[in-house]
Scaffold this motif. Structure first.
Motif, mmCIF file in Angstrom:
data_model
loop_
_atom_site.group_PDB
_atom_site.id
_atom_site.type_symbol
_atom_site.label_atom_id
_atom_site.label_comp_id
_atom_site.label_asym_id
_atom_site.label_seq_id
_atom_site.Cartn_x
_atom_site.Cartn_y
_atom_site.Cartn_z
ATOM 1 N N PHE A 99 30.744 42.925 47.360
ATOM 2 C CA PHE A 99 30.206 42.226 46.160
ATOM 3 C C PHE A 99 30.707 43.087 45.108
ATOM 4 C CE2 PHE A 99 26.743 39.274 47.457
ATOM 5 C CZ PHE A 99 26.530 39.549 48.956
ATOM 6 N N ARG A 100 30.732 42.198 43.989
ATOM 7 C CA ARG A 100 31.197 42.862 42.664
ATOM 8 C C ARG A 100 30.226 42.478 41.588
ATOM 9 N NH1 ARG A 100 37.006 40.066 41.619
ATOM 10 N NH2 ARG A 100 36.247 38.007 41.016
ATOM 11 N N GLN A 101 30.098 43.315 40.571
ATOM 12 C CA GLN A 101 29.259 42.944 39.466
ATOM 13 C C GLN A 101 30.146 43.369 38.143
ATOM 14 O OE1 GLN A 101 25.119 44.452 39.571
ATOM 15 N NE2 GLN A 101 24.607 42.849 38.065
ATOM 16 N N ALA A 102 30.296 42.455 37.550
ATOM 17 C CA ALA A 102 30.899 42.708 36.025
ATOM 18 C C ALA A 102 29.852 42.830 34.811
ATOM 19 C CB ALA A 102 31.887 41.454 35.584
ATOM 20 N N PRO A 103 29.930 43.500 34.039
ATOM 21 C CA PRO A 103 29.167 43.668 32.918
ATOM 22 C C PRO A 103 28.647 42.370 32.513
ATOM 23 C CG PRO A 103 30.796 45.006 32.372
ATOM 24 C CD PRO A 103 31.373 43.989 33.704
ATOM 25 N N GLY A 104 27.118 42.538 32.405
ATOM 26 C CA GLY A 104 26.702 41.010 31.909
ATOM 27 C C GLY A 104 26.420 40.027 32.751
ATOM 28 N N LYS A 105 26.920 40.076 34.049
ATOM 29 C CA LYS A 105 27.008 39.114 35.058
ATOM 30 C C LYS A 105 26.282 39.521 36.315
ATOM 31 C CE LYS A 105 31.504 36.981 33.629
ATOM 32 N NZ LYS A 105 32.971 36.675 34.020
ATOM 33 N N GLU A 106 25.868 38.556 37.009
ATOM 34 C CA GLU A 106 25.397 38.559 38.279
ATOM 35 C C GLU A 106 26.186 39.272 39.565
ATOM 36 O OE1 GLU A 106 21.708 35.399 37.849
ATOM 37 O OE2 GLU A 106 23.304 35.145 39.484
ATOM 38 N N ARG A 107 25.596 39.864 40.537
ATOM 39 C CA ARG A 107 26.443 40.457 41.572
ATOM 40 C C ARG A 107 26.845 39.067 42.272
ATOM 41 N NH1 ARG A 107 24.094 45.663 44.461
ATOM 42 N NH2 ARG A 107 23.913 46.139 41.966
ATOM 43 N N GLU A 108 28.016 39.255 42.589
ATOM 44 C CA GLU A 108 28.696 38.140 43.187
ATOM 45 C C GLU A 108 29.488 38.515 44.619
ATOM 46 O OE1 GLU A 108 31.793 36.086 41.315
ATOM 47 O OE2 GLU A 108 33.116 37.717 40.959
ATOM 48 N N PHE A 109 29.377 37.629 45.703
ATOM 49 C CA PHE A 109 29.912 38.075 46.783
ATOM 50 C C PHE A 109 31.530 37.781 46.643
ATOM 51 C CE2 PHE A 109 30.587 37.812 51.414
ATOM 52 C CZ PHE A 109 31.492 37.138 51.564
ATOM 53 N N VAL A 110 32.359 38.873 47.355
ATOM 54 C CA VAL A 110 33.662 38.933 47.341
ATOM 55 C C VAL A 110 34.408 38.741 48.747
ATOM 56 C CG1 VAL A 110 35.686 40.374 46.983
ATOM 57 C CG2 VAL A 110 33.706 40.550 45.289
ATOM 58 N N ALA A 111 33.882 39.163 49.614
ATOM 59 C CA ALA A 111 34.486 39.117 51.019
ATOM 60 C C ALA A 111 33.628 39.607 51.950
ATOM 61 C CB ALA A 111 35.954 39.668 51.163
ATOM 62 N N GLY A 112 33.710 39.106 53.339
ATOM 63 C CA GLY A 112 32.956 39.643 54.372
ATOM 64 C C GLY A 112 33.680 39.445 55.549
ATOM 65 N N ALA A 113 33.231 40.557 56.449
ATOM 66 C CA ALA A 113 33.670 40.536 57.684
ATOM 67 C C ALA A 113 32.616 40.391 58.864
ATOM 68 C CB ALA A 113 34.726 41.518 58.028
#
Length: 125
Positions: free
Chosen positions: A37-51
């Motif tokens: 996951f990743r989280q940019a400043p001021g944004k919600e944590r978001e899914f990026v990739a999964g295995a």
């Protein structure tokens, strides 16, 4: 106790690449789904990739598909996220997460019971 430790973050310029690692201890990843996951400043944590733990299913967010590649080395108990063609929009704290309780990988934060502390990725233009 399961501990996840991310590494490999840093500061790069637009178009460059980075490879993140997620070292897992306390449990074999053979039976853990590994996701990023990743989280940019001021944004919600978001899914990026999964295995998935069997490596059968690989899932990418639309924003990174074709640029990112997730992999896992069960022998080293480590997951990886290769990131290429980075843009400023990719700047965020990247988190590795894992789950041994869900049947299949999902994109939901609440489904993962193990988390790393994150590694900063900064992309400058």
């Amino acid at each position: 106790q399961v501990v996840l430790v991310e590494s490999g973050g840093g500061m790069v310029q637009t178009g460059e690449s980075l490879k993140l690692s997620c070292s897992v201890s306390g449990r074999t990843i053979n039976y853990l789904h590994i996701v990023w996951f990743r989280q940019a400043p001021g944004k919600e944590r978001e899914f990026v990739a999964g295995a998935s733990y069997g490596g059968v299913r690989i899932l990418y967010a639309e924003s990174v598909r074709g640029r990112y590649s997730i992999s896992r080395d069960n022998a080293k108990n480590t997951g990886f996220l290769q990131m290429t063609s980075l843009t400023t929009e990719d700047t965020a704290v990247y988190y590795c997460a894992a789950s041994g309780r869900i049947v299949e990988i999902t994109t939901r934060v609440q489904d993962y019971e193990f988390w790393g502390r994150g590694t900063q990725v900064t992309v400058s233009s």
